[in-house]
Design an enzyme around this catalytic site. Sequence first.
Site, PDB file in Angstrom:
ATOM      1  N   LYS A 193     -27.556  66.883   0.640  1.00  0.00           N
ATOM      2  CA  LYS A 193     -27.917  66.521  -0.739  1.00  0.00           C
ATOM      3  C   LYS A 193     -29.192  65.679  -0.776  1.00  0.00           C
ATOM      4  CE  LYS A 193     -23.032  66.569  -2.218  1.00  0.00           C
ATOM      5  NZ  LYS A 193     -22.877  67.538  -3.308  1.00  0.00           N
ATOM      6  N   LYS A 206     -23.816  61.419  -6.785  1.00  0.00           N
ATOM      7  CA  LYS A 206     -23.028  62.485  -6.145  1.00  0.00           C
ATOM      8  C   LYS A 206     -22.580  61.959  -4.787  1.00  0.00           C
ATOM      9  CE  LYS A 206     -26.808  65.119  -6.390  1.00  0.00           C
ATOM     10  NZ  LYS A 206     -26.432  66.427  -6.903  1.00  0.00           N
ATOM     11  N   ARG A 207     -21.683  62.700  -4.098  1.00  0.00           N
ATOM     12  CA  ARG A 207     -21.309  62.287  -2.749  1.00  0.00           C
ATOM     13  C   ARG A 207     -22.551  62.140  -1.888  1.00  0.00           C
ATOM     14  NH1 ARG A 207     -15.623  62.098  -1.379  1.00  0.00           N
ATOM     15  NH2 ARG A 207     -16.339  61.928   0.776  1.00  0.00           N
ATOM     16  N   LYS A 250     -23.814  68.036 -16.171  1.00  0.00           N
ATOM     17  CA  LYS A 250     -23.447  66.873 -16.992  1.00  0.00           C
ATOM     18  C   LYS A 250     -24.696  66.087 -17.396  1.00  0.00           C
ATOM     19  CE  LYS A 250     -19.217  66.875 -14.353  1.00  0.00           C
ATOM     20  NZ  LYS A 250     -18.615  66.392 -13.096  1.00  0.00           N
TER      21      LYS A 250
END
Length: 847
Positions: free
Chosen positions: A575, A569-570, A681
């Site tokens: 995060k 992910k970014r 996903k």
Amino acid sequence: MGKKPVRKACTGDDGKSSEDVRSGLSLGSLWRAYIDNLICVQGRGIPEIATPNDRYMAFAYTVRDRMMYRAAHALHAYMNKDFKIVCYLSAEFLMGPHLGNNLINLGIYDETRQAFKTAGYDIEDFLEQETEPGLGNGGLGRLAACYLDSLATLEIPSIGYGIRYEFGIFDQELSDGWQVERTDMWLHLGNPWEIARPEISFDVKLGGRTEPYRDEEGRYCVRWVPHRIVKGIAYDTPILGYRVGTCNVLRLWKAEATESFDLEAFNHGDYYRAVEDKVVSENLTKVLYPNDTQLQGKQLRLEQQYFFVSCSLQDMIRLHLARGKGLGTFHETYAVQLNDTHPSVAIAELMRILVDDHRMDWETAWHVTKNTFAYTNHTLLPEALEKWSLQLFGALLPRHLEIIFEINRRFLDEVRTKFPGDEGRMARLSLIDETGNRSLRMAHLACVGCHAVNGVAQLHTELLKSTVLRDFYEMSPEKFSNKTNGVTPRRWMVLSNPGLTALITERIGAEWIRNLDDLRRLEEFADDREFHDRWRRVKLDNKKKLASRIREATGIVVDPGTLFDVQAKRIHEYKRQHLNILHIIALYVRIKLNPHTDMTPRTCIFSGKAAPGYFMAKLIIKLITSVAKVINNDPDMEGRLKVVFFPDFNVKNGQRIYPAADLSEQISTAGKEASGTGNMKFALNGALTIGTLDGANVEIREEVGAESFFLFGLTAEQVQEMKLQGYDPSALYASNPRLRGVIELIRGGHFSPENPDLFRPLLDSLTEQDEYMLFADFDSYVDCQAEVAAAYRDTERWTRMSIMNTARMGKFSSDRAIREYCRDIWKAEPVRVGMSGCLEWKPGGRA
Ligand code: 26Q
């Protein structure tokens, strides 16, 4: 116009079927068309001299022709019908490679692979050749792409409107473990999927001033005298639904100079100024801004937003008027979704067009506008909420600012009526932030100018209503709803995981591809030994393929037999990729202390881009690669622990990564990640999640069952509570020897011996503020990872959980999400387009 499509069998002059060449789906006609394109379009008279790109292009045109026939057919079916059109306005569309997806949706993937195989080609080589259009930063842009796929699959007439950036998101490389940005060159070898439509072009005004005047009937009016004008040209990409006749369009705008402006300078003999104008105009759609949270308030970015919004609205109005309708019913024809606030200036633009250009009275125009637009919010981070200084905004869009002031004046009147005497509330709700440098709050404009506002996961929507948009919720609670994000199973399973697709389809048929809830039927096989073996074999295959990619990209050899623990992910502090790396260092310390410890071998894989100006995110990448270097070169770690940073995370690489993961890292601070879609996903592809109760993780856990989800960390409520109490990371640090050991190892330069202070900014920010509460969640995370390791050793249990994850992902199909948008917000319905028959221009019809 003039040409009349009719349904009939097509015959060419020679009496043979000519339909075949451009629309036929048989092996023969596909091959024939491919060779034709190679010779006639690519100009390779002898197919043997064709380059891989020639072959890709020829094949792409072959596929596109088939799509264009569907598009023509769809248009025919729409003629003289009245229906709602959904317009999805987004500054980003992260489409990913088109070829494979189009083959899947056309239903000819396997046949084509076979045809090429017979001719001695591997279809993979064709797919490999495509440079993906990276016209987005991450989640928000990819969501738009998944939604286009679902809109077409659900047969909803729709248009995606956006910007045709010449340079999309940068390509990421690593140099000495640091991120290096390289210019994205997606258009360099040509883009066979788009069709330029120079005749569909609109002028967009910028800058200048406004002027009051009286019209013929003596009414007070305002005109906008712009400083400059740029022209927007439409580029269309067909978007085919999965095995349906519907073929929608993604219409992206490219900026060009207007001839008239060039000419004016040119006529005054100022040739160079005319050329300069051209360069300045074309600059507008040159490059995608690579930031997804830290907003910089750059004028060019506002120009981009207004430019594509203005072109799109002019285009909608053109179509509406061409259908013989009046602007009073605009909102009955169009449902326009604003993907975050980036296109929210559309609210002021539609008001301006209706009131200034079409002389509609304010109340009617407001009714039309409000009922046209709906707004999706994608963030809770206050620093990511879009704001523009009034000065900048007014200089670029003087008339819009006046209109926004009027919208605000009327809105604050309503607030006053509903909450008399509540001045604090008025200031909080105002579209204008009066503190400091006065600025325009785009989320406020969106909330006022839309009839619907939604969050992207249940928790996110609840937090929106209770925090950032609380006052708006109290003002108009009926506008708010939740629409949990979803992802398209066509790209994120059928295309990216053919092995699992085949296995699933063999057991439960193929209906799950358009009805993902059907995956539930896999539960029946959750304890079937043979199915378990097959399931594991598919995963192992996918891991082997990823391992060889990793080797190519980084030189690091990883063992597909180890647990693949992935965070893709970014890169962002919220995060918490650095929480992941702290755990890895804790494992490293444990092995160093006891080199013969029996442990579950792990390969920790990171992938993701950092915004070029985001220092901390770039430092996190450097930390990951530095830790990787030490661990991967330590013989004690051999067969136990490996760390990899897989560069250039994009759609293509995502398609390789998700199917190969055993463990999905979804470890953001609770309350910070609006939804996440990578989490979906991974789980769809059978990875288990280690995660916090954040974003859509909450709902994923609800669906798969608590026993198949590795939960850790504070809840959003606890995070809020702790912050209120005055969170002190240094106290946690002092009292936690395991954590201290990890931090001190970094601080002592163990991973950066050449520069022991390298990671100081990161460590200081943790020990002093720890804004994202890594220290508070550290123990819980490390303990939870130990549970993961134990669970992975119990192969049967793990496989069962993996199957359960896939089986219960039905909810996270973008088809479900789009159905909800259609039902609750857009009031849009499918319009069926038959696929039988073939379109031909009527012989003798006017050319
Ligand atoms: C805005 C103004 C100026 C420059 C850049 C931007 C900008 C660009 C992109 C601001 C934000 C973004 C992207 C945001 C994004 O991707 N958000 C993610 O959206 C996903 C889809 O809803 C969610 O799943 C993620 O949780 C959310 O972070």
